[in-house]
Structure formats: C-alpha cells, structure tokens
Motif scaffolding. Structure first.
Motif, PDB file in Angstrom:
ATOM      1  N   VAL A  75       0.819  -1.222   0.000  1.00 23.96           N
ATOM      2  CA  VAL A  75       0.000   0.000   0.000  1.00 23.96           C
ATOM      3  C   VAL A  75       0.848   1.267   0.000  1.00 23.96           C
ATOM      4  O   VAL A  75       0.345   2.370   0.186  1.00 23.96           O
ATOM      5  CB  VAL A  75      -0.967   0.008   1.210  1.00 23.96           C
ATOM      6  CG1 VAL A  75      -1.964  -1.129   1.088  1.00 23.96           C
ATOM      7  CG2 VAL A  75      -0.219  -0.044   2.539  1.00 23.96           C
ATOM      8  N   GLY A  76       2.152   1.112  -0.194  1.00 27.06           N
ATOM      9  CA  GLY A  76       3.034   2.269  -0.306  1.00 27.06           C
ATOM     10  C   GLY A  76       3.369   2.942   1.011  1.00 27.06           C
ATOM     11  O   GLY A  76       3.708   4.130   1.049  1.00 27.06           O
ATOM     12  N   LEU A  77       3.313   2.183   2.101  1.00 21.04           N
ATOM     13  CA  LEU A  77       3.606   2.761   3.418  1.00 21.04           C
ATOM     14  C   LEU A  77       4.822   2.113   4.076  1.00 21.04           C
ATOM     15  O   LEU A  77       4.962   2.159   5.309  1.00 21.04           O
ATOM     16  CB  LEU A  77       2.384   2.605   4.332  1.00 21.04           C
ATOM     17  CG  LEU A  77       1.132   3.385   3.930  1.00 21.04           C
ATOM     18  CD1 LEU A  77      -0.027   3.057   4.861  1.00 21.04           C
ATOM     19  CD2 LEU A  77       1.394   4.888   3.909  1.00 21.04           C
ATOM     20  N   SER A  78       5.702   1.549   3.291  1.00 21.88           N
ATOM     21  CA  SER A  78       6.859   0.857   3.867  1.00 21.88           C
ATOM     22  C   SER A  78       7.789   1.806   4.611  1.00 21.88           C
ATOM     23  O   SER A  78       8.554   1.386   5.487  1.00 21.88           O
ATOM     24  CB  SER A  78       7.644   0.141   2.760  1.00 21.88           C
ATOM     25  OG  SER A  78       8.107   1.068   1.787  1.00 21.88           O
ATOM     26  N   ASP A  79       7.718   3.111   4.293  1.00 18.64           N
ATOM     27  CA  ASP A  79       8.584   4.090   4.941  1.00 18.64           C
ATOM     28  C   ASP A  79       7.867   4.846   6.065  1.00 18.64           C
ATOM     29  O   ASP A  79       8.369   5.862   6.554  1.00 18.64           O
ATOM     30  CB  ASP A  79       9.106   5.088   3.917  1.00 18.64           C
ATOM     31  CG  ASP A  79       7.991   5.855   3.220  1.00 18.64           C
ATOM     32  OD1 ASP A  79       6.820   5.415   3.295  1.00 18.64           O
ATOM     33  OD2 ASP A  79       8.271   6.899   2.592  1.00 18.64           O
ATOM     34  N   LEU A  80       6.725   4.332   6.506  1.00 23.10           N
ATOM     35  CA  LEU A  80       5.976   5.017   7.547  1.00 23.10           C
ATOM     36  C   LEU A  80       6.675   4.951   8.898  1.00 23.10           C
ATOM     37  O   LEU A  80       6.473   5.801   9.762  1.00 23.10           O
ATOM     38  CB  LEU A  80       4.567   4.411   7.659  1.00 23.10           C
ATOM     39  CG  LEU A  80       3.541   5.205   8.465  1.00 23.10           C
ATOM     40  CD1 LEU A  80       3.220   6.532   7.785  1.00 23.10           C
ATOM     41  CD2 LEU A  80       2.265   4.391   8.666  1.00 23.10           C
ATOM     42  N   GLY A  81       7.493   3.930   9.098  1.00 22.66           N
ATOM     43  CA  GLY A  81       8.226   3.784  10.341  1.00 22.66           C
ATOM     44  C   GLY A  81       9.286   2.715  10.207  1.00 22.66           C
ATOM     45  O   GLY A  81       9.338   1.994   9.211  1.00 22.66           O
ATOM     46  N   ARG A  82      10.148   2.614  11.209  1.00 21.92           N
ATOM     47  CA  ARG A  82      11.205   1.601  11.214  1.00 21.92           C
ATOM     48  C   ARG A  82      10.826   0.496  12.189  1.00 21.92           C
ATOM     49  O   ARG A  82      10.511   0.750  13.351  1.00 21.92           O
ATOM     50  CB  ARG A  82      12.542   2.223  11.630  1.00 21.92           C
ATOM     51  CG  ARG A  82      13.114   3.185  10.600  1.00 21.92           C
ATOM     52  CD  ARG A  82      14.507   3.648  10.997  1.00 21.92           C
ATOM     53  NE  ARG A  82      14.479   4.494  12.197  1.00 21.92           N
ATOM     54  CZ  ARG A  82      15.077   4.189  13.333  1.00 21.92           C
ATOM     55  NH1 ARG A  82      15.727   3.032  13.464  1.00 21.92           N
ATOM     56  NH2 ARG A  82      15.020   5.019  14.363  1.00 21.92           N
ATOM     57  N   ALA A  83      10.879  -0.724  11.696  1.00 23.22           N
ATOM     58  CA  ALA A  83      10.510  -1.860  12.539  1.00 23.22           C
ATOM     59  C   ALA A  83      11.548  -2.110  13.628  1.00 23.22           C
ATOM     60  O   ALA A  83      11.206  -2.386  14.776  1.00 23.22           O
ATOM     61  CB  ALA A  83      10.332  -3.109  11.676  1.00 23.22           C
ATOM     62  N   ASP A  84      12.824  -2.013  13.277  1.00 23.31           N
ATOM     63  CA  ASP A  84      13.883  -2.289  14.246  1.00 23.31           C
ATOM     64  C   ASP A  84      13.855  -1.270  15.377  1.00 23.31           C
ATOM     65  O   ASP A  84      13.823  -0.053  15.161  1.00 23.31           O
ATOM     66  CB  ASP A  84      15.256  -2.237  13.563  1.00 23.31           C
ATOM     67  CG  ASP A  84      15.445  -3.370  12.555  1.00 23.31           C
ATOM     68  OD1 ASP A  84      14.658  -4.334  12.607  1.00 23.31           O
ATOM     69  OD2 ASP A  84      16.366  -3.267  11.721  1.00 23.31           O
ATOM     70  N   GLY A  85      13.848  -1.784  16.603  1.00 18.32           N
ATOM     71  CA  GLY A  85      13.900  -0.902  17.757  1.00 18.32           C
ATOM     72  C   GLY A  85      12.606  -0.166  18.050  1.00 18.32           C
ATOM     73  O   GLY A  85      12.617   0.817  18.804  1.00 18.32           O
ATOM     74  N   TYR A  86      11.492  -0.635  17.504  1.00 17.96           N
ATOM     75  CA  TYR A  86      10.225   0.071  17.661  1.00 17.96           C
ATOM     76  C   TYR A  86       9.838   0.244  19.131  1.00 17.96           C
ATOM     77  O   TYR A  86       9.504   1.348  19.571  1.00 17.96           O
ATOM     78  CB  TYR A  86       9.122  -0.664  16.909  1.00 17.96           C
ATOM     79  CG  TYR A  86       7.728  -0.158  17.198  1.00 17.96           C
ATOM     80  CD1 TYR A  86       7.293   1.055  16.665  1.00 17.96           C
ATOM     81  CD2 TYR A  86       6.854  -0.875  18.010  1.00 17.96           C
ATOM     82  CE1 TYR A  86       6.020   1.539  16.939  1.00 17.96           C
ATOM     83  CE2 TYR A  86       5.574  -0.401  18.282  1.00 17.96           C
ATOM     84  CZ  TYR A  86       5.160   0.803  17.740  1.00 17.96           C
ATOM     85  OH  TYR A  86       3.896   1.264  18.021  1.00 17.96           O
ATOM     86  N   LEU A  87       9.868  -0.828  19.890  1.00 12.19           N
ATOM     87  CA  LEU A  87       9.432  -0.745  21.281  1.00 12.19           C
ATOM     88  C   LEU A  87      10.339   0.162  22.103  1.00 12.19           C
ATOM     89  O   LEU A  87       9.869   0.954  22.929  1.00 12.19           O
ATOM     90  CB  LEU A  87       9.349  -2.136  21.906  1.00 12.19           C
ATOM     91  CG  LEU A  87       8.316  -3.080  21.284  1.00 12.19           C
ATOM     92  CD1 LEU A  87       8.370  -4.445  21.952  1.00 12.19           C
ATOM     93  CD2 LEU A  87       6.905  -2.495  21.379  1.00 12.19           C
ATOM     94  N   GLU A  88      11.619   0.076  21.871  1.00 13.25           N
ATOM     95  CA  GLU A  88      12.559   0.946  22.575  1.00 13.25           C
ATOM     96  C   GLU A  88      12.281   2.412  22.254  1.00 13.25           C
ATOM     97  O   GLU A  88      12.277   3.272  23.145  1.00 13.25           O
ATOM     98  CB  GLU A  88      13.991   0.595  22.179  1.00 13.25           C
ATOM     99  CG  GLU A  88      15.048   1.463  22.846  1.00 13.25           C
ATOM    100  CD  GLU A  88      16.455   1.162  22.359  1.00 13.25           C
ATOM    101  OE1 GLU A  88      17.394   1.778  22.894  1.00 13.25           O
ATOM    102  OE2 GLU A  88      16.605   0.324  21.447  1.00 13.25           O
TER     103      GLU A  88
END
Length: 345
Positions: free
Chosen positions: A153-166
C-alpha cells in the motif's frame, strides 16, 4: 456545542470557505457551518455542513507540540493508502499543508455515517447480543489492519521496525519531560521498568496507535453490526501489533472505575464481554503468542498516562478546545499504578 458560521477556536470558517470553494469535489452548496466534535483530546476535529453535505476536518491541537506528532500530511497519507484495502476508512478529500488558511495544516475527509459509542447512555442501551457483536467487529477489524502489507500500500517508509518498542518508550518519556508541570509518583519508574525489560517483537505490521471503541464508527447493515470506519490515525506507524491490542484492552476495561471523561468504558456494562474474550479472539485469529502481554499492557498504561499528562499541560495554558480536560489530570496517577501492576503480572 454551539454550531458556528464564523470563527471557532482553531477554525476560521470565512477563510476556510474561500479555500474550499474551488478545491472541494462538488464545491459548496451553501453557507458553511461547523461544530467541534465531542471526544477530541488531541487533534481538533470539526464537523462541517453546507446544508447539503457533511465533512470532517482535522487539524493539530493548539499550542506547542511534540516533534513528529499531529502531522496532517502523514495522517492523510495513511487514510488514502488504506482506502483500497479491506480496512474501513473515510475517503480523504482535501489536504492543506500550510498554515495560512486556518493557522495550521489540516485535511478534509468524508463524514462516516454511523454510531460512535462514546457515552454511557449509548452503552447502557445495548443488549448482550449487540455488545458481543460490536466487540467481535472491533477485534476482527484490528486483525484485518494487521494483515495489510505496508509495502503493497506504499507505506513501507511510515516507520522503522527495528527498535520500535525501545523508541516508543523513549518517545513517551520525552513527551512527559516536555510537558512536566507536576510530580506524578511512579511515572518515571514505570518508564524505566519498561525500558529495562523490552520484549522481542514477533511481528511487524501497520499499527493504528490509538485503537479503541470510540475511535471507530459502527453501523448496522442487513442486521449485522460492523465497523464502518476507523478514525484518528495520527499515531499510525509500522511497529508491533501487540501495542494496538494492548491499547484496545486498556480502553475496553483497563480504565474501569476511573471516571474517564474520554469515553465510557465498555467493560463496565453487562452487555459487553470482558477484555479476556477480545484477547482470546484476536490470538485465535492471528496465532499470537501472549506470553509478553503484561509488558504490552504496562506500556499501554504508560502511553495513555503520558498523553493525558500532555493534554493536562496544554489545558493549564489555555491551549485546549472543549470540555472535560480538567478531569484528565486525576487519571494519570491511577494509570501509572495500573501500569506497574500489569508489569507485576
């Protein structure tokens, strides 16, 4: 709240009408009026009406804001990207990225006709069959969102998966530091406990960030209650879906007994199942391991406490629009206590 055809706090209807005249699909049929929609505690949300059609306008709150929060372009982009997916969202119509029209960026979307279950009177009038159906629809819609592929859906750059919780723990700690107006016993310690015991995320998906019953529109179609639209996407990103699940559970019955002015608590009413039923339904659908749910619930309490403390800070400075904000401050301490108890298991 009184309907206005002139100026409301945060909304200049005269300037807005001029701006929308040649930008809104179909134009305006008549005099534009507006009212502040009750329940808004962050982005300001207004219902617009020209006597023929209705729309919803969203803009940032008044006052100094947390960096990256309340990004109208981001929220507009998420809604637009999700429109062709099975996730029910309102249609986006107009985006204004400048501040020269109403003093801040804003966007306009279609009005989703249906019921937002927010008041005690609404919940009290439901029978158990309806309460169960609404609970199931809420859970199933969240599961549908978590199945959407951000890349597709073209939202791959909406956020970074690595380190999300931190990053999330750090972000809401930053929010607290930026909006400090008093001492809240235990809140810093709760953030420290969360930071020191981060779980490993099992999945990465789109997350809503504030998923709860009063952020969806429910409609009945052919005798079936369903989610007609999911609202309030300002915190949407790519991250751990269990943060959405925990947020939904906390607002479902985790805030029971706190006299919340945000919305009535479904779990306080006999028509609705307990949050354990919602948790089981989601886990069965998604095949989710729930061993770390105490951490996610603790984080959900911490996040809500940080958000409400930020609103309290703005309210002290006269930067809120609407009523009930004076009662939010009293919720922060109990939320912190419940966050600690969640971590204790």
């Amino acid at each position: 709240m009184r309907r206005s055809a002139g100026i409301l706090p945060g909304l200049d209807l005269v300037a807005l009408r001029v701006y929308l005249a040649d930008r809104l699909p179909g134009g305006l049929a008549g005099r534009l009026s507006a009212r502040l929609i009750s329940g808004g505690r962050s982005n300001l949300t207004y219902l617009l009406d020209d006597g023929d059609r209705r729309w919803v306008l969203r803009r940032p709150p008044l006052g100094q804001l947390l960096e990256t929060a309340h990004d109208m372009g981001r929220e507009y982009r998420v809604l637009s990207a999700l429109a062709p997916t099975p996730v029910p969202v309102p249609q986006t119509l107009v985006l204004c990225t400048g501040s020269d029209v109403i003093g801040a960026p804003f966007y306009l979307m279609e009005y989703a006709d249906g019921t937002i279950y927010r008041s005690a009177d609404q919940l009290a009038g439901l029978v158990p069959e309806a309460g169960q159906a609404i609970a199931d629809a809420l859970v199933d819609t969240l599961a549908v969102l978590h199945e959407v592929d951000p890349v597709q859906v073209g939202l791959s750059d909406l956020g970074r998966a690595d380190g999300y919780l931190e990053r999330q723990v750090r972000r809401w700690g930053k929010q607290l530091a930026a909006s400090r107006s008093r001492d809240v016993p235990g809140i810093e310690q709760l953030g420290e406990r969360l930071a020191h015991h981060l779980p490993s995320s099992c999945r990465t998906t789109l997350v809503h960030g504030d998923y709860r019953l009063d952020n969806v529109v429910i409609e009945e179609r052919s005798g079936v209650l369903r989610v007609q639209a999911v609202l309030d996407w300002e915190l949407a990103t790519i991250g751990d879906p269990l943060t959405d699940l925990a947020s939904m559970l906390v607002w479902w019955d985790g805030v029971a007994g706190l006299d919340s002015p945000v919305a009535a608590v479904p779990g306080e009413w006999d028509a609705f199942p307990p949050s354990s039923r919602l948790l089981e339904r989601y886990a069965a659908d998604q095949g989710t391991n729930l061993d770390d749910m105490p951490w996610y619930l603790g984080f959900a309490y911490y996040k809500v406490a940080a958000i409400l403390e930020g609103i309290h800070f703005r309210d002290l400075r006269g930067q809120t629009v609407g009523s009930g904000f004076d009662r939010l401050a009293d919720l922060v301490g109990p939320l912190v206590d419940r966050g600690h108890r969640a971590l204790d298991g």
